[in-house]
Structures are given as C-alpha cells and as structure tokens.
Design an enzyme around this catalytic site. Structure first.
Site, PDB file in Angstrom:
ATOM      1  CG  HIS A   1     -30.868  -5.425  47.604  1.00  0.00           C
ATOM      2  ND1 HIS A   1     -30.988  -4.431  47.844  1.00  0.00           N
ATOM      3  CD2 HIS A   1     -30.992  -6.492  47.526  1.00  0.00           C
ATOM      4  CE1 HIS A   1     -32.806  -4.989  48.065  1.00  0.00           C
ATOM      5  NE2 HIS A   1     -32.356  -6.583  47.241  1.00  0.00           N
TER       6      HIS A   1
ATOM      7  NE  ARG B   1     -21.435 -36.119  76.527  1.00  0.00           N
ATOM      8  CZ  ARG B   1     -21.755 -34.880  77.508  1.00  0.00           C
ATOM      9  NH1 ARG B   1     -21.399 -33.691  77.049  1.00  0.00           N
ATOM     10  NH2 ARG B   1     -21.498 -34.110  78.914  1.00  0.00           N
TER      11      ARG B   1
END
Lengths: 573, 573
Positions: free
Chosen positions: A217, A537
């Site tokens: 936390h 590509r």
C-alpha cells in the site's frame, strides 16, 4: 491507473459480485465476502481469511476446498468491518471452531480482534493468526510488528489443508502458527498503484529505480537502487531471506515468486530462472514452488519472493489438493522438486553418401555456405542500414545468423560424409531455425526446395543446379506471394534464375552462366530503389524506403555474386 | 516497461525455462517450446499450438491434458521458426496426425504452412487451423483476413478436448473449424506495452482515451473514444459481438473476458458484472465463462470479450476436464450457467422486551441515535475539513454513514419491541458495519460494550448509563491503545466519562451531570489543537495537523452535546 471503474465507492462490491458470478462453482457471495459453495464437513475447523480489496486473488480467490472456508473483503485497501467478519464467520462456522487469518495491519488487527471476541462470546471458539512474513517491515527482533504479504498464500493454504484433514482447532492453530513462523517474504517495487477513481498514483518509485521492501500500500521501504539484472535481483532476494532462515529449519522449502500486478508472467519466469540456482546452491530442495499473481496490489509493478521452510507435516499440507480460484492442484504425491530443466535435443543424424562423387558434392555445397556466411557477416551492418529505411533494421543480422548456422550444419553433414542434397537440406533447416523473421523462413524453405534437385551420389551438375534454382524460386513465390516489382528479394531472384537458365541454353559453362546471371541480379537489386513496397510490414513504411533499394534483394544479389566467385574458383581448381 | 529483463535476446528462452521449472508436472521443455510431461495415448490426434512469446499463458500455458500436446514459442512478438515448429510437432506426434493451431498473422501463417508441408512430406498427416476471431481486424466479408486473439483459448481448448476424447483427425479438424467459425472477439486498449529491453512503449493510447479494436501488437484499431463507465463499455463490447452472431447459432454461448496485462482482475470482474445482464437480456445462456488473463501482451492495458456460440458437441468439449497452467478444471457436469449472484442475508431478528418500561427505554435509545445521525450528517463537511489536516478527510463521512445506519437499525429494533440493550447493540453493530475505518470499528465496539450495561426490561438509569459509558471507554482504550494526550477521541471521551461520574457523585440529575460533562469534553476536544498525534496513520502527517484539533475528539464531543440536549428534553417531557 484503473480504467474500468464506475463509482469508486462500489468498486469492491461490484468486483466481488463479478468474481462470484465467474467462480460460482466454488464460491457463493454473502454481503461483504464469499463462502464456499460446497461447505466442508460438520465439525471441521473453519478458516476465515480477509483484508482489504484490490489484492485479488487475495482474499476471495483463496476460498475453496482445501483452503479457506470464507473470505471477508473490505473496501479497496481497507480492513473489512467487524460486522462483516462476524457475519461471515458465523456463516462459515461448522461447529469445529474458527480460525481468523489476516495480514498484520493495524486496521485488520483491530476489526478481526473485535470480531473474535464477539464470536467467542457467542460460544464459537475462535483463534487469530496474523501473518508476519515481510522481513523488510521490521527487524527480526520485532517479529510481531512485521506485516503480512504474499506469505498469506502458503500460510493460509497450509492451515486450510490441515482443517480439511480433520485436525482439531488446537492442532490447526499450532500448524498455522508454525507455518507463519517459518515463512519469510522480501519484495521489491518498480512502481506504485492507483486507487480506483483516482488519477494520480498512490505512491511512486522513480523511473529506472527499484524500492526494496516497499509495502503493497506504499508503506515505507528500506532502500532504493537502480534497476538491475535478474541475476542480481535474485541474489538480493535470496540472500536476504536465507540470512533469516528459522533456527533448526531443515533443507526442504517451498517458494512463491509473486507478481504485484503489472510485473508480468514472463518477467517472473525470467527471475525464477535466476532464483532457483541460488536456492539449490544453498543446499535447499524446493518443493512445488509457484510463480504468478497470488496477491496483487491493483496495477502496482513489483514482485516478492516468499520462502516457507517445510517440516514433514507442513510439506504434507502444502502438497494437499486444493480447489480455489487462486490455486487449483491435485494431490501432489510424486516428486515435485523444482530445478532448472535441461533442454535436450536429439543430435542430428546425417545420411552418408555411398559415392566419392557424392561426398565431393557435399563438400562443394558446404564450401559455398561457408563463403556465404563470411560475406553476409561482413555485409551485416550495411544490410541493416538499408533495411532500416523500410523495415526494422534487422535484415542483416538475420541473414548473418542464418548463414552462420547453415554453414555450421553443412560442415557437420560433410563430416558425416553426406552428399550435396543432404548437406544443403541440413544447411536450409539450420538457416530457417536461426535466421528468424519472414526472410529467414523464405530462405530456409527456398534452400530446402533447392536441395531436392540434387542427387546425394553425384556432384551437382548444370541440370540439377538449374532445377534447384527454379524450385527455390517457385517455393519462395508460393510462400511469400511476392511478384517481381513488389520490392522484395524476388526482384533479384528472378533475374538470377532466368539469367542462369538462359546462359545454359546459350551453351555457357556453369561458372559463366551463373556469373552473368549474378550481374543481372545485382543490377535489378539496385534498381529496386525506384520501387515502392506493396506487401508485408514494409508496405506501411513504404514512403520511408523511397530512393533506397530493398535489403532482401540486395542480400540475394550479394549471395549470387559470392556463389559466382566460388563457382569460378572451383572450375579453375 | 519490462523491469526484469536481462539480455533482451534471451528473454523468451529464459522465460520458457523458468516456466517449465515451475510447471514441471505438466510440461517438459524442448528447444523452442514445451511438450506434455505425460503424453497422450498412442494414436491420439496431437494439437501443437504456437506463436510469439510475450503473451503468457499463450501459448506454453495451453499445454496439458485435455488441451494442447505441445507449444512452440517464438521470440517476443515473433513467429516461431519453421524448424522449431517441425521439431516440436515431430516430438508431439502420437501417430494420429497433427493439428497446428495458431493465430492468423502473416509470420505465423508462413512458418506453420512450411512446417505443415514438411510434416506431410515426412508422412505425418497435418492440418492447420488459424484462429480468426478478432472482428475489429477486418470486415465479416473478409473473415480470412481477421486476426486471431483471445479466441485462441476456447478454440484450442475445444480442439484439445476433442483430440483427448479420441476423435479422428478429420473429426477433430471439423470440430476445430466449427469452433473458430463460431468464435468472435472484440477488444479495447487503454495503453500499449513495452518490449523487453526497450525504454519506450511500442505504441501508445492517449491518456483518458481507449482504442477500439487495437491489436495486441499495436495493429491499427478502428476508433478512439474517451474512457467510459463499465456499463457503457459492456454495451459496446456486447453489441458489436452480438451483431455478428453466426447464422443459425443457438442461444448457448461461453464467454471469455480477457485482461491484457495491466488491466487487473478486479477491473475485469467489475466489467463482467456489467456484461452478464447484456448477454442474458439478449436471450443467451452463458456456460462456464472465464474472466482473467488468458492471453496477455506483456504489460499492455486493455481487455477483450470473446464469445463462442456452442452447439451440443462444442459445449461438451468446452466443459471437458483440462489440466494446463492457463486453465485447470475438472469435468463440468452440472449447471454452469453464469448469472449475477444475489447477495442474500438473513433478516435481523431482535428480541422483544417483556416490559413496557423496557420498550420505552428502547425508544429513548433509538431517539438518541436518530438525533446523533442528524447532527453528524450536518457536521459531515466540517469534520471532513478538520480530518484533512492529519488524515485522509473521510472522518465526517464515516461518522455520518455509521450513525445513519445505527439509527436505522435502532428503529427496526424498536419496531420489534426491543429493550434498550438490544436496541443499542443493534445500533452498535450497524455502526461498525457501515462507518468503516478505525474510528468506525472503535465506535461500534464502544457502543456495543455500552449496551451490555443496559437491562432490556428497564429504562436506563444513572447507574447503567455510568457503567455503560465506562465500559465503552475501557473497550476503546483496550482496542485503540490510545491514552489521553495522544490527540485522539480519547481526549474528549475521558472528560465525558469522568465528568459524568463526578456529577452523579455530586448528586446531579442525569441531564445535568451529562451536560456538564459534555461541556468539559468539548473544551478538551478543542484543546487537542495544541497536541501532536502519536499513534496510527495520522502520526506520519503529524506536522500537518499542528494548530488543528483532532476530528475524532471533535465528533466525540459533538455527540456528547447532542445526547446532553436530548437527555434534557426527555427529562422535561
């Protein structure tokens, strides 16, 4: 940042409902948590775990046969309320007493303690086990100040198995306390997490740095270092944990490498590869370890290593079957020692040619491949630069790597006495295996098709060279779908094939026909600078390649010239 | 960004070795992939899946009983080589033929096609199934241009189950083609991923936006929108998919809500909660759905929904047992329809008081709680502001929420005819349940301790009020570990308790004693502005609270004054 949120105050409840819908064969939701769909036997000790939400699969995912009987889920990063714990513990109670399991955080301690007192007042014998595995959160002398982190999983799993096995409340509690006492975790954080509905991270780790011992936390860590190699990180994690080995602990352990959310599976596996030798070199046998996401912190980046030192009883319960969302395993009765697998591979077996001519032909092919490899290694940077204009600049690297592997495989086949077809097929396969990318696949397939035209018992002649060349072109055309003019290697290959066939028809020698064809191929390759790519590509970056030739065509022509040179020399010899 | 990497070129291989070490009971590594540790029966059809690395659990995690026999792993986001496919398919072959399963990407199509041809040439009957589930990647009229994404999981799982069931190669292929034809996916991306060893993301999604249909390697999407609520996102995903329901498909489906890496489990569950009504309202029965990470893209943020329309045979194979790293389930023989669970809860049962005096006492307590609730609701913003100096500003909210729930529960108990102890206990439990945070737990426990001093058959007298007040303080002291001077609610509670006891000793009426005590409490609460917190979360922000009173003490004193006012009024009546 949480991208799917809705009303932040309903996030935890909504997540719980969604989870219970997916895992309805295992869990049933009650307000504030879940209980098992199929409860354990009457009289069994019930394990109720819990804590804040945002840590899935902790804690709802721990519910199921052989693990927890119920889980209580607070709001995100907030303890569940006393009432929720009470309500769910009453529901989970089977008459054998209740163990409340939770991480050692102030809010959880407060609420679980109040609930335990109330449950006892209601006549339900209740014990509390707060996990304290995080060695970074307090020194060893203040163990009861340590936080509980990923140690929740092995500790609660072992408690759950002990309860499922029918042990009494006293016995289950004793097993649980021992499991917690023998479990240590140490973690690193790469970046913080963001609470649902918030725009800013709850806490940060500077870019390029890692925080040792930072809590899930954001609780303060103990040090900050630069990002490091997996081997260095593994050393830190293992050294810190092994230094705190419990007194009189044996040499059998289990390990849990836990990812906090954004640190992904592949990274954990890479780190695990570096961790396992450390543990083995320290003399440990690692039983049925885990690597994955077992207690997260929303999208926090980081990981932790947890070790649990196992005695005979703890190992039995660690290996016991479990059926929960977080962990599902059958009884692990066999040998579940972890170690690094060895990647074995059957050695290649090459057929020996029956004739001296065949073996000579094999040597010729191998010699070609060695020349090609040398030339492509030399040309690697130049090819890479050309490729960078249209592709991702790795063409030179792929060609050099493929040719080197091909040359090596060809030499191995020659050593076995193979003929030209076998040698070229071996070279083709090695090329395809190592070159990578589309061009690697096409070169491998083309060379393999070429090899089928050769006879293993003869030196390749004009006929078989011509047939092989055509077969290679046909294969590459069929697979690559490119035509001349598409700015691919086809622009250099077609002139080579047609030039060579034409030269032979004119009655030229092999060397002369090939040399002229290679020259035509080179001109055509250079002329690709005036073309635009139409396939693959490169198409999307077509504009960028304007004025530059195609790297695949250039490397094809280069290979043609190298072979021409070799053919000329061999003809002389 | 990948934080645990090492040499980028070894990342995929290293991850594979680490994975195989953890899952050695299921998989065995060979160069370039993994095969099952315990192979299927001789003659069984073998399913070999594969594609680029970086998508764990795709594809290595799909290997296991009832799923794939082997997986081939290319480099990160790159197709495996022809040779790797060949090698691993040969290894996986059990004599019943081979199915090659892969997503429909150019590189994969190329390499798997070449491998299939070679396998057939070696006498191994080989079929190819390229998944084409991504409806965003091409229009429905060009289905063979569509990419394969999370549909890999249901399609390959169903193929694997069909093979495991002993179907012939023709039959398994037919099942697989049907599964692919009946599977549709649609995804959204919130952010791109970073290749191992790179510092920059491979592609981006602008902050606060989401990209519809963006491919997992960054292939172009079809639209970009602002981030939206889960219900809106669910509507988009479901509407797009349901519009493309296969012709003649039935009403039984399965669903897979897949997270791409950084979009975490809780978010997926929240979204699932919003998705399920859409599917049900469209008339579908959802069988054994999944929500989790089944095909990731490194640390990419985003998710996709996949639906597979099930006929009887496909449902049978979807429900069949499976044992892989990605998915482990027993035979799902029962009713596995998904639906949103209803959170049931037993209604509270309050004991009725046997005397009119007791019921009157209950009404007094309830009236107090209603007053407290009104006052705390009014004071909520002010308390929040005070709390913001030291805490996270939620004290007012928690107190108001707790008191409102307490008042409601008290009224319910009054309606059941309960006496003061039962009414206050009901209020205490409701407060603890709804207020949240440490103060909620302490108030709940304190009020509950207070209630034990009351007699359900009598109106609370001075004696029981004084005893209850002290019990409450002792309980809060024991749990909260705070002393007077620590800048907590204790600073206001202690003067109240001691003032009330002192007033009674002086012979004052209840109302007068409480009123004077409440004044002392108020002064003490205001004086906390000169203190520094010494406990809990507030401690770390202690400096910030300098000059401001403690919110917990202020709210305690406020409650004391409200009760004083009510006591005075009740005494008059």
């Amino acid at each position: 940042m949480t991208k799917i949120c809705g009303d932040a105050e309903n996030f935890a409840t909504s997540a719980l409902r969604g989870f219970a819908s997916i895992y309805r064969d295992i869990v049933q939701p009650v307000r504030g948590g879940v209980v098992r769909t199929t409860p354990g036997k009457r009289g069994k000790v019930a394990l109720v775990v819990g804590g804040g939400s945002g840590h899935f699969p902790a804690f709802n995912g721990y519910v199921g046969e052989g693990f927890a009987d119920a889980a209580v889920a607070g709001d995100v990063f907030a303890s569940p309320s006393t009432q929720a714990i009470l309500r769910i513990a009453r529901e989970a109670n089977l008459g054998g007493g209740v163990i409340l399991g939770y991480g050692n955080y102030a809010g959880d301690v407060l609420n679980f303690s109040i609930a335990a007192e109330r449950l006892r007042a209601e006549g339900i014998d209740t014990r509390m086990i707060a996990t304290t595995d995080d060695i970074a959160s307090a020194p060893a002398s203040e163990e009861n100040r340590r936080r509980g982190t990923a140690g929740d999983l092995p500790v609660f799993k072992i408690i759950g198995a002990a309860a499922e096995a029918g042990l009494s409340l006293d016995e289950v509690e004793a097993v649980g306390r021992r499991a917690n006492a023998q479990t240590r975790s140490f973690g690193v954080a790469f970046d913080g997490c963001t609470l649902p509905g918030e725009r800013e991270k709850l806490f940060h780790v500077p870019k390029g740095r890692l925080a040792l011992g930072l809590g899930v936390h954001g609780e303060q860590g103990i040090d900050e270092l630069d990002l490091m190699r997996p081997s260095e990180l593994a050393a830190i994690l293992c050294d810190r944990l092994l230094k705190e080995a419990p007194a009189n602990a044996g040499s059998r352990i289990t390990a849990l490498l836990n990812g906090l959310g954004s640190t992904k599976y592949e990274e954990l596996f890479v780190l695990w590869e570096a961790i396992i030798p450390h543990l083995e070199n320290a003399g440990y046998t690692v039983i049925a370890p885990l690597a994955g996401e077992y207690i997260t912190s929303l999208d926090m980046a980081g990981c932790s290593l947890t070790l649990t030192w196992l005695d005979e009883e703890l190992e039995k319960f660690w290996r016991a079957p479990v059926n929960s969302a977080a962990l599902k395993r059958d009884e692990m009765a066999g040998d579940y020692r972890a170690s690094l697998p060895v990647l074995t591979e059957a050695p290649a077996v090459y057929m020996k040619s029956l004739t001296e001519a065949g073996r000579k032909g094999g040597r010729c092919v191998s010699s070609m491949m060695t020349r090609l490899s040398a030339a492509l290694t030399e040309a690697e940077p130049a090819l890479g630069q050309i490729d960078a204009h249209a592709g991702d600049g790795d063409h030179g690297q792929g060609m050099a790597r493929g040719a080197a592997a091909a040359a090596k495989a060809a030499r191995a086949a020659v050593e076995a006495g193979s003929g030209p077809s076998t040698v070229l097929a071996a070279a083709a396969d090695a090329w395809a295996d190592r070159a990578g990318g589309t061009s690697g696949a096409l070169w491998g397939a083309g060379l393999f098709a070429f090899s089928t035209a050769f006879d293993d018992s003869a030196v390749p002649d004009a006929q078989s060279l011509s047939l092989g060349l055509r077969r290679a072109m046909e294969k590459i055309t069929a697979l690559g779908k490119a035509k001349k003019g598409d700015k691919t290697l086809m622009d250099a290959l077609e002139p080579l094939v047609e030039g060579f066939e034409g030269g032979l028809r004119k009655g030229y020698s092999i060397a002369k026909a090939w040399t002229e064809a290679a020259e035509a191929s080179t001109l055509a390759a250079e002329a690709t600078k005036d073309l635009l790519p139409r396939l693959g590509r490169a198409r999307t970056h077509g504009e960028r390649s304007k004025g530059h030739p195609d790297a695949g065509a250039i490397s094809m022509a280069l290979c043609a010239r190298v072979i021409a040179h070799e053919l000329s020399e061999q003809a002389v010899k």
